[in-house]
Write a protein that holds these residues in place. Structure first.
Motif, mmCIF file in Angstrom:
data_model
loop_
_atom_site.group_PDB
_atom_site.id
_atom_site.type_symbol
_atom_site.label_atom_id
_atom_site.label_comp_id
_atom_site.label_asym_id
_atom_site.label_seq_id
_atom_site.Cartn_x
_atom_site.Cartn_y
_atom_site.Cartn_z
ATOM 1 N N HIS A 14 0.824 -1.208 0.000
ATOM 2 C CA HIS A 14 0.000 0.000 0.000
ATOM 3 C C HIS A 14 0.855 1.253 0.000
ATOM 4 N N PHE A 15 0.350 2.294 -0.668
ATOM 5 C CA PHE A 15 0.943 3.628 -0.590
ATOM 6 C C PHE A 15 -0.026 4.469 0.221
ATOM 7 N N GLY A 16 0.102 4.446 1.518
ATOM 8 C CA GLY A 16 -0.887 5.108 2.368
ATOM 9 C C GLY A 16 -2.243 4.466 2.132
ATOM 10 N N LYS A 19 -4.306 1.248 -2.161
ATOM 11 C CA LYS A 19 -3.983 -0.176 -2.084
ATOM 12 C C LYS A 19 -3.529 -0.633 -3.469
ATOM 13 N N ALA A 20 -2.284 -0.301 -3.796
ATOM 14 C CA ALA A 20 -1.764 -0.567 -5.139
ATOM 15 C C ALA A 20 -1.778 -2.057 -5.435
ATOM 16 N N VAL A 21 -1.373 -2.863 -4.456
ATOM 17 C CA VAL A 21 -1.440 -4.319 -4.566
ATOM 18 C C VAL A 21 -2.166 -4.797 -3.318
ATOM 19 N N GLY A 38 -2.699 -6.434 -17.496
ATOM 20 C CA GLY A 38 -3.680 -5.541 -16.899
ATOM 21 C C GLY A 38 -3.448 -4.138 -17.406
ATOM 22 N N GLU A 39 -4.497 -3.304 -17.299
ATOM 23 C CA GLU A 39 -4.353 -1.925 -17.756
ATOM 24 C C GLU A 39 -3.348 -1.182 -16.882
ATOM 25 N N SER A 40 -2.934 -0.033 -17.348
ATOM 26 C CA SER A 40 -2.010 0.807 -16.594
ATOM 27 C C SER A 40 -2.618 1.167 -15.235
ATOM 28 N N GLY A 41 -1.810 1.080 -14.188
ATOM 29 C CA GLY A 41 -2.280 1.427 -12.849
ATOM 30 C C GLY A 41 -2.880 0.268 -12.085
ATOM 31 N N SER A 42 -2.843 -0.943 -12.663
ATOM 32 C CA SER A 42 -3.474 -2.073 -11.972
ATOM 33 C C SER A 42 -2.560 -2.679 -10.905
ATOM 34 N N GLY A 43 -1.314 -2.224 -10.825
ATOM 35 C CA GLY A 43 -0.437 -2.693 -9.754
ATOM 36 C C GLY A 43 0.608 -3.695 -10.206
ATOM 37 N N LYS A 44 0.824 -3.821 -11.516
ATOM 38 C CA LYS A 44 1.782 -4.803 -12.020
ATOM 39 C C LYS A 44 3.210 -4.454 -11.605
ATOM 40 N N SER A 45 3.602 -3.196 -11.846
ATOM 41 C CA SER A 45 4.974 -2.806 -11.494
ATOM 42 C C SER A 45 5.198 -2.895 -9.991
ATOM 43 N N VAL A 46 4.233 -2.439 -9.214
ATOM 44 C CA VAL A 46 4.395 -2.476 -7.758
ATOM 45 C C VAL A 46 4.560 -3.924 -7.291
ATOM 46 N N THR A 47 3.842 -4.845 -7.920
ATOM 47 C CA THR A 47 4.026 -6.263 -7.602
ATOM 48 C C THR A 47 5.476 -6.670 -7.844
ATOM 49 N N VAL A 55 10.317 -1.312 -3.303
ATOM 50 C CA VAL A 55 9.126 -0.462 -3.392
ATOM 51 C C VAL A 55 9.519 0.963 -3.005
ATOM 52 N N ASP A 56 9.104 1.930 -3.832
ATOM 53 C CA ASP A 56 9.414 3.333 -3.516
ATOM 54 C C ASP A 56 8.668 3.763 -2.269
ATOM 55 N N PRO A 57 9.314 4.525 -1.367
ATOM 56 C CA PRO A 57 8.546 5.121 -0.305
ATOM 57 C C PRO A 57 7.528 6.089 -0.918
ATOM 58 N N PRO A 58 6.370 6.288 -0.331
ATOM 59 C CA PRO A 58 5.935 5.790 0.975
ATOM 60 C C PRO A 58 5.337 4.378 0.922
ATOM 61 N N GLY A 59 5.507 3.670 -0.204
ATOM 62 C CA GLY A 59 4.911 2.342 -0.298
ATOM 63 C C GLY A 59 5.548 1.352 0.664
ATOM 64 N N ASN A 274 -9.830 4.338 -8.832
ATOM 65 C CA ASN A 274 -8.831 4.882 -7.928
ATOM 66 C C ASN A 274 -8.594 3.872 -6.808
ATOM 67 N N VAL A 275 -7.352 3.377 -6.711
ATOM 68 C CA VAL A 275 -7.092 2.311 -5.738
ATOM 69 C C VAL A 275 -7.117 2.818 -4.295
ATOM 70 N N ALA A 276 -7.284 4.144 -4.113
ATOM 71 C CA ALA A 276 -7.416 4.660 -2.753
ATOM 72 C C ALA A 276 -8.867 4.575 -2.277
HETATM 73 N N1 LIG Z 1 5.640 5.964 -6.046
HETATM 74 C C1 LIG Z 1 4.305 5.869 -5.837
HETATM 75 N N2 LIG Z 1 3.677 6.709 -4.988
HETATM 76 C C2 LIG Z 1 2.336 6.625 -4.766
HETATM 77 N N3 LIG Z 1 1.539 5.728 -5.353
HETATM 78 C C3 LIG Z 1 2.098 4.865 -6.206
HETATM 79 C C4 LIG Z 1 3.509 4.885 -6.506
HETATM 80 N N4 LIG Z 1 3.766 3.905 -7.388
HETATM 81 C C5 LIG Z 1 2.589 3.302 -7.636
HETATM 82 N N5 LIG Z 1 1.593 3.865 -6.935
HETATM 83 C C6 LIG Z 1 0.173 3.461 -6.928
HETATM 84 O O1 LIG Z 1 0.101 2.144 -7.348
HETATM 85 C C7 LIG Z 1 -0.790 1.997 -8.440
HETATM 86 C C8 LIG Z 1 -0.287 0.928 -9.342
HETATM 87 O O2 LIG Z 1 0.879 1.356 -9.960
HETATM 88 P P1 LIG Z 1 1.748 0.420 -10.919
HETATM 89 O O3 LIG Z 1 2.096 -0.833 -10.223
HETATM 90 O O4 LIG Z 1 2.880 1.248 -11.388
HETATM 91 O O5 LIG Z 1 0.739 0.116 -12.112
HETATM 92 P P2 LIG Z 1 1.053 -0.657 -13.462
HETATM 93 O O6 LIG Z 1 2.482 -1.069 -13.454
HETATM 94 O O7 LIG Z 1 0.101 -1.825 -13.471
HETATM 95 O O8 LIG Z 1 0.718 0.291 -14.552
HETATM 96 C C9 LIG Z 1 -0.861 3.369 -9.058
HETATM 97 O O9 LIG Z 1 -2.106 3.609 -9.644
HETATM 98 C C10 LIG Z 1 -0.642 4.282 -7.879
HETATM 99 O O10 LIG Z 1 -1.881 4.552 -7.253
#
Ligand SMILES: Nc1ncnc2c1ncn2[C@@H]1O[C@H](COP(=O)(O)OP(=O)(O)O)[C@@H](O)[C@H]1O
Ligand code: SF4
Ligand SMILES: [Mg+2]
Lengths: 320, 325
Positions: A14-16, A19-21, A38-47, A55-59, A274-276
C-alpha cells in the motif's frame, strides 16, 4: 512441473490509503513464463518491485509473503535482499532510455554488476560483460563496452539491460513491459531472443505487459490484474481461449487483431478505479455489463483445476 | 575537443575586448580625478601640466586608443596614489583575496555537499528540516551583518579569534600567504566563514534538490536492482549526476566571491583587492579601478572556461556537442 521458484502469497503493498497491490497470489515454476497483464495502474509494477524489495517510499508491504526458492524473504534484511538482487533475481524496466546511468560508461555499469556479487578482478568482470553483450546480439562488444548509453539506440540499450540481467544467470527475471517503448520489429526480435535465452538457462520469467498478443506468444500461464488484485489466472490457451472473467473478456475484445473484419472494436467502457477508494465488492462492477447486487459483496476466489477467477457471474457461454 | 577549446578562447578574447570599452567608458564617467589629485590652491598652469601629463586633455576616443594599446602590453596605467603600475598594485593584493576566496569556496563545498546529500537522502527527517531552515537563514542574512556578528561574538565577546587584518604571513613561490602561519590561519577563519556562508547554503540546497531529482529515476532503481551496495549507488550513481550543477555553481560563485569579497574584506580589514578597490574609488584612482575591473573580468572569463571544460569531463553528452559531431 517441479517446485515453484517464486511463490507470492496474499501480497499487499500500500501507498498510504492507495492499495496498489491488495491480496495478490501466484507462483512461478522453474523455467516457466508467466504473463502478468492488466491496464495501466493495476499494480503490475508495484508487484514486481515488491518481489525484489525495491518499493518506492511511501509504499510498504503491509501483508503477505514472498517465498523465493522455499525461503520467506518478505522480512529479509536490506543486505540479504541486496545479495539476492542481480544475482538470483533480476528486473528489466520499461524505458531503456532511462534504465542506464547517462554519465557512466557501459563497461562501468556492467563490471560493477559483476563485482557486486563475485570477487573477481576487473579484467575478468570485463570479459564476462563482453560475453554477455555478445550473447544478446550486440555487434563488436569490446568496442561498445567503452561507449556511453546515449550512443546506443533504444533497442540496443534494452539489449544491454537484458545482458546485465542475465550476467549472473538469475533464477527468475521480472520483465516490466520491456518492449513497450520500442518499435514493433525491434520488439519482435527482442522477444524472440529473450525467449531463447531464458529457455537456455531454465530461467523463470514474469513478463509484465498490457499486450495480450505478446503474452499469447511468450507465456505458459497468464495472470490478469485489476485494481491491485489478480482477477483471473490459468494457462494461456485456457484463459485467452475462453475467458471467465468479464474484464479478461473485455481485454481480449479490445485487441484489434482478434476482431474480425467489419466488426467493431470493443473498448472496455469507463476508467480504471482509484485504488485509494475501492468498493467492498468487485472493483470492476462500475464497468461491467453483468454487474448486479451480488457483486457489491466481497467476491471470493473460485478455483477450478489449474484455473482461478474472481467473479460471481463468470462467462459460461465462452466455455468450450 | 581542440576546436571547441579554440572557439571558447576566441570568445573569451572578444569578451575581454568588449570589456575594455565598457570599463573605459564607465570609469571616465565617475568624476574628475584632477580635483582630487591636485590641491585646491594649485594654480592654473600647474593644473594644466598635470592634465597633460595624464593625457586627460585628449579626446575620449584617443584616450581609449592609448589605453587599449597600453593594455595590450600589460600596462593599465600608473596608479595616481601609489605611483606604480596599477596592474602591479592589484596583483600584489591578489594573493590575499585569492586565499580568502579559495578557503571560502572550500568551506562552502565541504559543508554544503555532505549536508545537502544528507538532507536529500532523508528529506523528512528532523535534522534535514533543521538544516534546510538554517540554510534559508544563511541565504537571506546580509553578509556584512553576519560578519559584524562574527566579530562581536568570536572576536570581542569570546576573544577566540582575531577579527581584523591578515596576521603573519610566510613566503611561497615568492608570494606572501597567510594560511602558511598559525597566526595567519587564525586571522583567515572568521572572514572565510563569513564569505563562505552564502555559497555553503547555495551548494547545500542545490545538492539536496539534485538528490531529490535523481533518486526516483529509473537508473538509480536499476543500480539497486543490480544488487549494488548503497554506498556505491549514492557515491557513484547519484553523486556523478548531481556534480554537474554543483560544479557550475562552484565555478560561477568563485568569480562572484572574488568580486564581492569587497564587503568581507572591508568588514575584516583584509588587505586584498576588495579593500584596495574601495579605497581607490574613494580617491578616484582611475587606473586602479580600471585594472581591478579588467582583472575581475579576466577572472570570470577564465573560470567560465574551466567550468565548461569540467562539464565535458563530467557529462559525456556535453562532450559530443562540443565536438560538433
Ligand atoms: N511511487 C508511488 N507513490 C504513490 N503511489 C504509487 C507509486 N507507485 C505506484 N503507486 C500506486 O500504485 C498503483 C499501481 O501502480 P503500478 O504498479 O505502477 O501500475 P502498473 O504497473 O500496473 O501500470 C498506481 O495507480 C498508484 O496509485
Ligand atoms: S463480480 Fe460482478 S461486477 Fe465483477 S466482474 Fe463479475 S459480474 Fe462483473
Ligand atoms: Mg507499470
Amino acid at each position: 512441473m517441479n517446485a515453484a521458484v517464486l511463490e507470492v502469497r496474499d501480497l499487499r503493498t500500500h501507498f498510504g490509503a492507495a492499495k496498489a497491490v491488495d491480496g495478490v497470489s501466484f507462483s512461478v515454476a522453474r523455467g516457466e513464463v508467466l504473463g502478468l497483464v492488466g491496464e495501466s495502474g493495476s499494480g503490475k509494477s508495484v508487484t514486481g518491485f515488491s518481489i525484489i524489495g525495491l518499493v518506492d517510499p511511501p509504499g510498504t508491504i503491509v501483508g503477505g509473503q514472498i517465498v523465493f526458492d522455499g525461503r520467506d524473504i518478505t522480512h529479509s534484511s536490506r543486505e540479504e535482499m541486496r545479495a539476492l538482487r542481480g544475482r538470483r533475481m533480476a528486473m528489466i524496466f520499461q524505458d531503456p532510455m532511462m534504465t542506464l546511468n547517462p554519465v557512466l560508461r557501459i563497461d562501468t555499469q556492467m563490471i560493477e554488476a559483476v563485482q557486486a556479487h563475485e570477487n573477481v578482478s576487473r579484467a575478468d568482470a570485463r570479459a564476462r560483460a563482453r560475453d554477455a553483450l555478445g550473447m544478446v546480439g550486440i555487434p563488436s562488444p569490446d568496442e561498445r563496452l567503452r561507449a556511453y548509453p546515449h550512443q546506443f539506440s533504444g533497442g540496443m540499450r534494452q539489449r544491454v539491460v537484458i545482458a546485465i540481467a542475465l550476467l549472473h544467470r538469475p533464477d527468475f527475471i521480472i520483465a516490466d513491459e520491456p518492449t513497450t517503448a520500442l518499435d514493433v520489429t525491434i520488439q519482435a526480435q527482442i522477444l524472440a531472443e529473450m525467449q531463447e535465452l531464458v529457455a537456455q538457462n531454465n530461467t523463470s520469467l514474469i513478463w509484465i505487459t498490457h499486450d495480450l498478443a505478446v503474452v499469447s506468444r511468450l507465456a505458459d500461464r497468464i495472470a490478469v490484474m485489476y485494481a491491485g488484485r489478480i482477477v483471473e489466472s490459468g494457462s494461456v490457451s485456457d484463459v485467452l481461449g475462453s475467458p471467465w472473467h468479464p474484464y479478461t473478456a473485455g481485454l481480449i475484445g479490445s485487441v484489434p487483431s482478434r476482431n474480425r473484419r467489419g466488426e467493431r472494436l470493443h473498448q472496455i467502457p469507463g476508467m480504471t478505479p482509484n485504488v485509494a477508494r475501492l468498493p467492498t465488492g468487485c472493483a470492476f462492477a462500475p464497468r461491467c455489463a453483468r454487474a448486479d447486487a451480488m457483486c457489491a459483496q466481497a467476491v471470493p476466489l473460485f478455483t477450478a483445476g489449474m484455473r482461478e477467477h474472481r467473479c460471481v457471474h463468470p462467462l459460461p457461454e465462452f466455455r468450450k | 575537443m581542440t576546436a571547441a577549446i579554440v572557439r571558447r578562447l576566441f570568445q573569451a578574447a572578444m569578451v575581454m575586448f568588449a570589456m575594455t570599452v565598457i570599463v573605459f567608458i564607465a570609469v571616465n564617467v565617475i568624476g574628475d580625478p584632477v580635483d582630487i589629485l591636485i590641491s585646491p590652491d594649485a594654480d592654473q598652469i600647474e593644473r594644466a601640466r598635470v592634465v597633460q601629463a595624464l593625457g586627460l586633455d585628449l579626446p575620449l576616443w584617443q584616450q581609449y586608443l592609448r589605453f587599449l594599446q597600453a593594455a595590450l602590453h600589460g600596462d593599465l596605467g600608473q596608479s595616481y596614489v601609489y605611483n606604480e603600475p596599477a596592474l602591479g598594485v592589484i596583483l600584489q593584493r591578489l594573493p590575499a583575496t585569492l586565499e580568502l576566496a579559495v578557503s571560502a569556496i572550500l568551506i562552502a563545498i565541504v559543508v554544503g555537499v555532505p549536508l545537502g546529500l544528507y538532507a536529500g537522502l532523508r528529506p523528512d527527517g528532523i535534522v534535514s528540516r533543521i538544516i534546510m531552515t538554517v540554510s534559508i537563514l544563511g541565504f537571506s542574512l546580509p553578509t556584512f551583518w553576519v560578519g559584524l556578528v562574527l566579530i562581536m561574538l568570536f572576536g570581542v565577546q569570546l576573544g577566540w579569534l582575531p577579527s581584523g587584518g591578515r596576521g603573519q604571513t610566510a613566503e611561497l613561490f615568492g608570494v606572501q600567504w597567510a594560511f602558511l602561519t598559525k597566526d595567519g590561519l587564525a586571522h583567515l577563519i572568521l572572514p572565510s566563514f563569513n564569505l563562505a556562508l552564502f555559497d555553503a547554503c547555495l551548494i547545500l540546497r542545490l545538492t539536496r534538490a539534485g538528490v531529490a531529482e535523481v533518486l526516483p529515476l529509473d537508473y538509480i532503481k536499476f543500480a539497486r536492482a543490480k544488487g549494488l551496495k548503497e554506498t556505491r549507488v549514492i557515491g557513484i550513481h547519484v553523486s556523478k549526476n548531481i556534480m554537474i550543477p554543483v560544479v557550475t555553481i562552484v565555478g560561477l560563485e568563485f568569480g562572484s566571491i572574488v568580486a564581492f569579497s569587497v564587503v568581507t574584506e572591508s568588514v575584516f580589514s583584509w588587505p586584498g583587492m576588495g579593500k584596495l578597490i574601495i579605497d581607490s574609488i574613494n580617491v578616484l584612482d582611475r587606473p586602479i579601478i580600471t585594472a581591478y575591473l579588467m582583472a575581475i573580468v579576466a577572472f570570470f572569463v577564465i573560470i567560465n572556461l574551466v567550468v565548461d571544460l569540467t562539464y565535458t569531463a563530467l557529462d559525456p553528452r556535453v562532450r559530443l556537442q562540443g565536438e560538433g559531431s
